[in-house]
Scaffold this motif. Structure first.
Motif, PDB file in Angstrom:
ATOM      1  N   MET A  72     -19.889  50.400  41.017  1.00 13.68           N
ATOM      2  CA  MET A  72     -20.564  49.750  39.897  1.00 13.68           C
ATOM      3  C   MET A  72     -21.179  48.410  40.308  1.00 13.68           C
ATOM      4  N   GLY A  73     -20.977  48.032  41.569  1.00 11.76           N
ATOM      5  CA  GLY A  73     -21.573  46.793  42.056  1.00 11.76           C
ATOM      6  C   GLY A  73     -20.823  45.541  41.639  1.00 11.76           C
ATOM      7  N   LEU A  74     -19.600  45.696  41.133  1.00 11.96           N
ATOM      8  CA  LEU A  74     -18.842  44.524  40.669  1.00 11.96           C
ATOM      9  C   LEU A  74     -18.150  43.805  41.815  1.00 11.96           C
ATOM     10  N   ILE A  75     -17.903  44.544  42.907  1.00  6.36           N
ATOM     11  CA  ILE A  75     -17.321  43.934  44.106  1.00  6.36           C
ATOM     12  C   ILE A  75     -18.233  44.298  45.268  1.00  6.36           C
ATOM     13  N   LYS A  76     -18.472  43.341  46.161  1.00  6.08           N
ATOM     14  CA  LYS A  76     -19.247  43.649  47.367  1.00  6.08           C
ATOM     15  C   LYS A  76     -18.266  43.811  48.528  1.00  6.08           C
ATOM     16  N   PRO A  77     -18.572  44.770  49.436  1.00  4.39           N
ATOM     17  CA  PRO A  77     -17.608  45.006  50.526  1.00  4.39           C
ATOM     18  C   PRO A  77     -17.677  43.924  51.597  1.00  4.39           C
ATOM     19  N   ASP A  78     -17.481  42.637  51.230  1.00  2.00           N
ATOM     20  CA  ASP A  78     -17.636  41.569  52.212  1.00  2.00           C
ATOM     21  C   ASP A  78     -16.376  40.701  52.367  1.00  2.00           C
ATOM     22  N   PHE A  79     -15.252  41.201  51.847  1.00  2.00           N
ATOM     23  CA  PHE A  79     -13.957  40.512  52.031  1.00  2.00           C
ATOM     24  C   PHE A  79     -13.889  39.122  51.410  1.00  2.00           C
ATOM     25  N   ARG A  80     -14.820  38.806  50.478  1.00  5.00           N
ATOM     26  CA  ARG A  80     -14.705  37.501  49.813  1.00  5.00           C
ATOM     27  C   ARG A  80     -13.726  37.599  48.657  1.00  5.00           C
ATOM     28  N   ARG A  81     -12.988  36.509  48.425  1.00  2.52           N
ATOM     29  CA  ARG A  81     -11.972  36.524  47.374  1.00  2.52           C
ATOM     30  C   ARG A  81     -12.572  36.251  46.010  1.00  2.52           C
ATOM     31  N   THR A  82     -13.163  37.280  45.415  1.00  3.46           N
ATOM     32  CA  THR A  82     -13.718  37.088  44.072  1.00  3.46           C
ATOM     33  C   THR A  82     -12.576  37.202  43.061  1.00  3.46           C
ATOM     34  N   SER A  83     -12.837  36.738  41.835  1.00  2.00           N
ATOM     35  CA  SER A  83     -11.750  36.728  40.854  1.00  2.00           C
ATOM     36  C   SER A  83     -11.344  38.152  40.454  1.00  2.00           C
ATOM     37  N   LEU A  84     -12.311  39.094  40.433  1.00  2.00           N
ATOM     38  CA  LEU A  84     -11.963  40.481  40.085  1.00  2.00           C
ATOM     39  C   LEU A  84     -11.052  41.094  41.149  1.00  2.00           C
ATOM     40  N   LEU A  85     -11.379  40.835  42.395  1.00  2.00           N
ATOM     41  CA  LEU A  85     -10.562  41.359  43.490  1.00  2.00           C
ATOM     42  C   LEU A  85      -9.141  40.801  43.395  1.00  2.00           C
TER      43      LEU A  85
END
Lengths: 185, 189
Positions: A72-85
């Motif tokens: 859905m494009g809510l997380i990018k596969p770049d290992f950044r610590r987003t709040s959703l992750l």
């Protein structure tokens, strides 16, 4: 793809199944080599399938959630610590923190029921908790790593990562559980 | 469907199911302790346990997912025993047979390398293939029935089939393994 291409189903299933079967033999090796420990602690033996199932469920839920978020494009596969992750990560940790002690209590109770000593209660809590949290942490990170890597390559993590991770989960779960038991005893 | 929901909601929806399934798995654990007692007569038996449970889970969940897709797309009907359904069930059984045979060879090799006492290759093959056949037949039909019945009742088979067949699958497979060991060891092969 046709709806029912028998040859295709066999061709896609057999390699994955063979790989998972080969990995699972190593889990079997750990069980077989610790037969004496398992006979000595009947409570531990009875909770092994539950222990594995909790790990399998946590890693499947994590992978399935990551996969949906990636699609859905809510997380990018770049290992950044987003709040959703991080929310997903903390939820899985919280679930592990509750599930494993519950299982430890059950194991201790069963051990008494099947003729073990009541003094093992604390040992069982410690074993399931330490082994469970170690395995869960490893599997959550592997789930992230595999989901991102497969997604980057254009594969669907739902199809590839889940079967692979449940098998790796068995191996990590059984070996860590038996190693931790050895340390505690 | 919401993905960006709160941590609490993820916990609330997932935790009860995880605890419930782990309680059901205690039955598998109970039968597993019988398997450990049988292992005296069949040294090396424990090596195939994780593999046979894992294969069962992977084969039935793929079968359940294919039947669910078939029901959604309409090439499998919930009201008759269609050809596509029969073929899918047969594929499930065939995969069980092939993979349990392969698994027994792997297990025998692992046992011969790492353990001083092992049962014969023939016993590994007979026990594993017999378990694969019994559990393959029982679980392929069970999985198909759950999918069809869910669909008839207006439920989405994708949501119901996989979790229910997974929890029944482990218990049934370990019972089949126990039966197979007793048959093979009992016949003195």
């Amino acid at each position: 793809m046709s709806y029912l291409d028998v040859r295709e189903i066999f061709e896609e299933s057999i390699p994955v199944l063979t790989l998972t079967a080969a990995i699972s033999i190593f889990s079997g090796f750990f069980l077989n080599n610790n037969e004496e420990v398992l006979k000595f602690l009947p409570g531990l033996l009875i909770i092994i399938p539950s222990f594995i199932a909790i790990n399998g469920n946590i890693s499947s839920v994590m992978t399935s959630r990551l996969s949906s978020a990636l699609h859905m494009g809510l997380i990018k596969p770049d290992f950044r610590r987003t709040s959703l992750l991080m929310r997903n990560f903390y939820s899985m940790i919280f679930i592990s923190l509750v599930s494993f002690p519950v299982l430890g209590l059950i194991a201790g109770g069963l051990n008494v029921l099947f003729g073990g000593g009541a003094e093992c209660m604390l040992a069982f809590l410690l074993i399931t908790f330490a082994a469970g949290m170690t395995t869960a942490l490893v599997l959550i990170f592997v789930s992230m790593l595999f989901s991102y890597l497969t997604y980057r390559r254009g594969l669907d993590p739902d199809n590839v990562v889940i079967p692979l991770l449940t098998t790796i989960g068995d191996l990590v779960g059984i070996s860590v559980l038996l190693i931790v038991t050895g340390l505690v005893i | 469907m919401t993905v960006a929901n709160s941590s609490w909601r993820i916990v609330e929806e997932t935790l009860p199911i995880i605890i419930l399934f782990s309680l059901i798995e205690l039955f598998t654990g109970g039968f597993l302790s019988s398997i450990v007692s049988e292992a005296v007569n069949a040294p090396g038996l424990l090596i195939i346990v994780p593999g046979i449970l894992g294969l069962r889970g992977n084969i039935s969940s793929a079968l359940g997912a294919r039947i669910s897709s078939g029901l959604h797309l309409g090439y499998i009907s919930a009201n008759k025993f269609s050809d596509a359904l029969k073929v899918n069930i047969l594929i499930g059984i065939a995969l069980s047979l092939i993979m349990s045979f392969l698994l027994s060879i792997f297990a025998w090799m692992m046992c011969s390398w790492t353990s001083p006492v092992c049962m014969s290759l023939i016993n590994f093959v007979l026990i594993s293939v017999l378990t694969g056949l019994l559990s393959g037949v029982i679980l392929s039909f069970t999985t198909a029935s759950i999918a069809i019945l869910s669909s008839r009742r207006g439920l989405d088979p994708d949501n119901t089939t996989l979790p229910s067949s997974a929890s029944i699958g482990d218990v049934m497979t370990i019972i089949c393994l126990l039966i197979a060991v007793n048959l093979v060891v009992g016949l003195g092969l």
